[in-house]
Scaffold this active site. Structure first.
Site, PDB file in Angstrom:
ATOM      1  N   ALA A   1       0.823  -1.215   0.000  1.00  0.00           N
ATOM      2  CA  ALA A   1       0.000   0.000   0.000  1.00  0.00           C
ATOM      3  C   ALA A   1       0.852   1.258   0.000  1.00  0.00           C
ATOM      4  CB  ALA A   1      -0.918  -0.012   1.222  1.00  0.00           C
ATOM      5  N   LYS A   2       2.113   1.144   0.384  1.00  0.00           N
ATOM      6  CA  LYS A   2       2.974   2.322   0.493  1.00  0.00           C
ATOM      7  C   LYS A   2       3.305   2.946  -0.864  1.00  0.00           C
ATOM      8  CE  LYS A   2       3.356   2.191   4.994  1.00  0.00           C
ATOM      9  NZ  LYS A   2       2.762   3.228   5.859  1.00  0.00           N
TER      10      LYS A   2
END
Length: 350
Positions: A47-48
């Site tokens: 998700a980063k």
């Protein structure tokens, strides 16, 4: 007539729009319907990617990044990988201060992506000059033409998920989501996603309950309940990217309804269970998030109409030397009394 090749301009165009996948075997005894938002489908496998791309784009728009600039960040591994990936495409240098709790796999991946990596001791106070927070600040002060992302205290961390993850989940569930369960570290993912979902639910006249997942040894759950920062809550734990020994301003505690704490051991086993039952090779915090769901289901949190979305934050390849290593699991005491978790034998044909 000119033939057009259908190709992306670069890998950054693949960030976001990750799939929502129904959980079947692992959730067959739960009450309700359960879905995983599988962030490992991002090109950087977590998700980063969303925050790295968004924050760096904003820095360019504001004129903070110039040719030859250096991007500096504090990371447990995933944010660093995403920043290194974006830096390659955009032509920036990358320096990362990494917690020693990060798996060797993550550290090797950062180096492979061209980042200059400083490994800092994990179990020191945030204000200790050896902490990865202070090391990143020092490097930034010593490096001309540099920016420090500072994801724990950067509101753009939250805004990235408000603009992307939240709308995606709302659309994918047709607004029928009743619960969001997400690991909380910097708090950007859960806070930004929650803010969007709660706004849409209010417009639609429905409700979405936001449940954060915290680690034993972290201060987040107690702070949420009491607004008291209690240093006595802090002690070493193994899960990367979950919980904190400080209060990140990127976390909007007001949009989170409750926190659930999970253990290192349970989370490791549950991550392995997801791989074995659903065929999704997920990371440590994904195991933590599903472990929280198990505990909540046992407490009667859900009913037959619940539509629960669980964020699976990253890919299991980041943890080959940790939760997917039988030697590591045994060294932690996680396999000693659990014969069901013993590995499949490797057979060599002569």
């Amino acid at each position: 007539m000119e033939n057009k090749i259908n190709a992306h301009n670069n890998i950054l165009e693949l960030i976001g729009n990750t799939p929502l996948v129904k959980l079947n075997k692992v959730a067959e005894n739960f009450t309700g319907n359960f879905y995983a938002k599988v962030e490992g489908f991002n090109p950087g496998h977590s998700a980063k990617d969303r925050i790295a791309h968004f924050i760096i784009d904003e820095a360019e728009r504001k004129g903070l990044l110039k040719p030859g600039s250096t991007i500096i960040e504090t990371t447990s591994g995933n944010t660093g990988f995403s920043i290194a990936m974006v830096s390659i495409i955009k032509g920036y240098k990358c320096i990362l201060a990494v917690s020693s709790k990060s798996s060797p796999d993550k550290i090797d991946m950062l180096r492979a992506m061209g980042a200059n990596v400083f490994v800092c001791p994990a179990h020191v106070a945030p204000e200790d000059p050896r902490s990865y927070y202070e090391v990143a600040k020092r490097i930034h002060s010593e490096t001309p033409n540099s920016i420090y992302i500072n994801q724990y205290f950067n509101t753009l961390n939250t805004e990235a998920h408000y603009r992307t993850t939240g709308p995606e989940i709302w659309k994918q569930t047709n607004g029928r989501i009743t619960h969001l369960v997400a690991a909380s570290g910097t708090g950007g993912t859960i806070s930004g996603t929650a803010k969007y979902l709660k706004e849409q639910a209010q417009i639609a006249g429905t409700e979405v309950k936001i449940i954060g997942v915290d680690a034993y040894g972290s201060v987040l759950k107690k702070y949420h309940e009491t607004r008291e920062f209690d240093k006595k809550e802090i002690y070493p734990y193994r899960i990367e990217g979950l919980g904190k020994n400080l209060i990140p301003t990127a976390t909007n505690f007001d949009v989170i309804d409750k926190f659930v704490k999970v253990t290192d051991e349970d989370s490791a086993h549950t991550a392995r269970e997801i791989s074995r039952t659903e065929g999704m090779f997920v990371g440590y915090t994904s195991g933590a998030a599903l472990q929280a769901v198990k505990q909540l289901d046992a407490e009667g949190e859900f009913d037959e109409n619940s539509n629960v979305v669980i964020i699976f934050s990253d890919h299991g390849s980041r943890y080959m030397s940790k939760i997917y290593s039988d030697d590591w699991m045994k060294n932690q005491g996680f396999l000693s009394n659990n014969t069901a978790e013993q590995p499949q034998e490797i057979q060599f044909v002569k």
